[in-house]
Design a protein around this motif. Structure first.
Motif, PDB file in Angstrom:
ATOM      1  N   HIS A   1       1.157  -1.190  -0.058  1.00 62.50           N
ATOM      2  CA  HIS A   1       0.013   0.107   0.048  1.00 62.50           C
ATOM      3  C   HIS A   1       0.938   1.591   0.276  1.00 62.50           C
ATOM      4  CE1 HIS A   1      -3.428  -2.332   0.466  1.00 62.50           C
ATOM      5  NE2 HIS A   1      -3.116  -2.741   1.561  1.00 62.50           N
TER       6      HIS A   1
ATOM      7  N   SER B   1       3.209   1.924  -3.014  1.00 65.71           N
ATOM      8  CA  SER B   1       3.052   2.761  -4.209  1.00 65.71           C
ATOM      9  C   SER B   1       1.905   3.839  -4.855  1.00 65.71           C
ATOM     10  CB  SER B   1       3.397   1.274  -5.296  1.00 65.71           C
ATOM     11  OG  SER B   1       1.942   0.663  -5.190  1.00 65.71           O
ATOM     12  N   MET B   2       0.983   3.832  -4.106  1.00 65.30           N
ATOM     13  CA  MET B   2       0.152   4.257  -4.206  1.00 65.30           C
ATOM     14  C   MET B   2       0.266   6.380  -4.359  1.00 65.30           C
ATOM     15  SD  MET B   2      -3.137   3.981  -1.570  1.00 65.30           S
ATOM     16  CE  MET B   2      -2.778   2.393  -1.335  1.00 65.30           C
TER      17      MET B   2
ATOM     18  N   LEU C   1       3.356  -5.655  -5.404  1.00 64.79           N
ATOM     19  CA  LEU C   1       3.097  -4.650  -5.100  1.00 64.79           C
ATOM     20  C   LEU C   1       1.446  -5.329  -3.934  1.00 64.79           C
ATOM     21  CD1 LEU C   1       2.962  -2.011  -7.875  1.00 64.79           C
ATOM     22  CD2 LEU C   1       4.477  -2.357  -5.606  1.00 64.79           C
TER      23      LEU C   1
ATOM     24  N   THR D   1      -1.987  -2.945  -3.311  1.00 65.47           N
ATOM     25  CA  THR D   1      -2.968  -2.182  -3.658  1.00 65.47           C
ATOM     26  C   THR D   1      -4.317  -2.328  -3.711  1.00 65.47           C
ATOM     27  OG1 THR D   1      -3.274  -2.287  -6.254  1.00 65.47           O
ATOM     28  CG2 THR D   1      -1.445  -1.631  -5.452  1.00 65.47           C
TER      29      THR D   1
ATOM     30  N   LEU E   1      -3.399   3.216  -8.432  1.00 65.47           N
ATOM     31  CA  LEU E   1      -3.538   1.612  -8.657  1.00 65.47           C
ATOM     32  C   LEU E   1      -4.368   1.055  -8.479  1.00 65.47           C
ATOM     33  CD1 LEU E   1       0.573   1.440  -7.665  1.00 65.47           C
ATOM     34  CD2 LEU E   1      -0.533   1.843 -10.097  1.00 65.47           C
ATOM     35  N   SER E   2      -6.001   1.699  -8.653  1.00 64.24           N
ATOM     36  CA  SER E   2      -6.258   0.217  -8.402  1.00 64.24           C
ATOM     37  C   SER E   2      -7.167  -0.212  -9.302  1.00 64.24           C
ATOM     38  CB  SER E   2      -7.596   1.033  -7.588  1.00 64.24           C
ATOM     39  OG  SER E   2      -8.347   2.690  -8.171  1.00 64.24           O
TER      40      SER E   2
END
Length: 279
Positions: free
Chosen positions: A130, A132-133, A157, A159, A189-190
């Protein structure tokens, strides 16, 4: 010179530095264990995907208070783990915990992973739970991270999936809107198609996004969970009068009571487990 001014950041990440090396970082430094407990249900599948080997060199991006970094270091007993984050205060907690737990092959550095001059091909595995967003320029960040990964090295990752699939976010957003317009927009990034395109453009191959759903822990009971959530989100009620503010908090407590289980208060959450490889 303060730590904040000493950190080299990309201009697109200056707002994140101000937040994470400021009030947001202070909150999560104080509540580090609650965050780790909150997402604990994702731990095993996250590290199964990371597949950290005993001699690996691991980079943990957005490591916060460093639980994932220390976990990676334990797995890489003959290697090492480096955790980087923008929050000096959270990194202070990370260092204290590593010393307390006697994890000796771990280190932490306050750095913006988007521009930090990591040595070329210096890591076998790059992980981010959580973290990298928050990049201001995601493509530049992942280009930098793929450069720092050895050929054949792995990226893993975690996300969040879109907000509508995360009960905890939609519920708290609605309650703290208190009858006002609920904030719109989604998390970075969702969207799995965007993730795949982004990582492929950065130079990764074999990009996979796997949907995972786990219960997220918010407290031992209603009182415990309400104290935590109001501390985190209560600022959204600051412009309301006492009656409206109390009404919102009572609505929160009622909803928490509906999510109380024997082991605590839990809400549904949905994440992407993202895996990729440097060719």
């Amino acid at each position: 010179m303060s730590e904040s001014t000493a950190v080299r950041v990309d201009p697109s990440n200056e707002r994140m530095l101000k937040a994470w090396d400021g009030d947001d970082g202070s909150f999560w430094a104080k509540r580090a264990q609650r965050f780790d407990d909150g997402v604990a249900a994702y731990r095993d599948l996250f590290f199964a995907a990371a597949d950290v080997q005993v001699a690996d060199r691991v980079l943990d991006v957005g490591c916060g208070a460093g639980q994932t970094t220390r976990d990676a270091a334990r797995l890489a007993a003959e290697g090492s783990a480096l955790g980087v984050d923008l929050s000096g205060e959270m990194l202070g907690v990370a260092r204290q915990l590593a010393e307390k737990e006697r994890v000796l092959n771990v280190s932490f550095e306050q750095a913006d992973a988007q521009v930090h001059p990591f040595a070329e091909a210096s890591f076998d595995v790059v992980i981010s739970r959580h973290g990298s967003m928050f990049f201001g320029t995601p493509l530049a960040a992942f280009v930098n991270l793929v450069r720092a990964t050895r050929p054949g090295g792995r990226l893993v990752l975690l996300t969040w999936q879109p907000l509508r699939l995360n009960e905890w976010i939609t519920t708290f957003r609605t309650i703290f809107a208190a009858g006002r317009e609920v904030p719109s927009g989604d998390l970075a990034l969702s969207d799995p198609r965007e993730i795949e395109e982004l990582l492929s453009s950065a130079g990764y191959v074999d990009v996979e996004c796997t949907a995972v759903n786990k219960p997220m822990f918010f407290g031992e009971d209603v009182d415990d969970a309400a104290e935590f959530i109001v501390e985190q989100h209560g600022g959204r009620l600051s412009d309301l009068d006492d009656t409206a503010r109390d009404s919102a908090i009572q609505a929160l407590r009622a909803d928490l009571a509906e999510h109380q289980a024997d082991q605590g208060v839990f809400y549904g959450s949905a994440a992407w487990l993202v895996e990729a490889r440097r060719p």
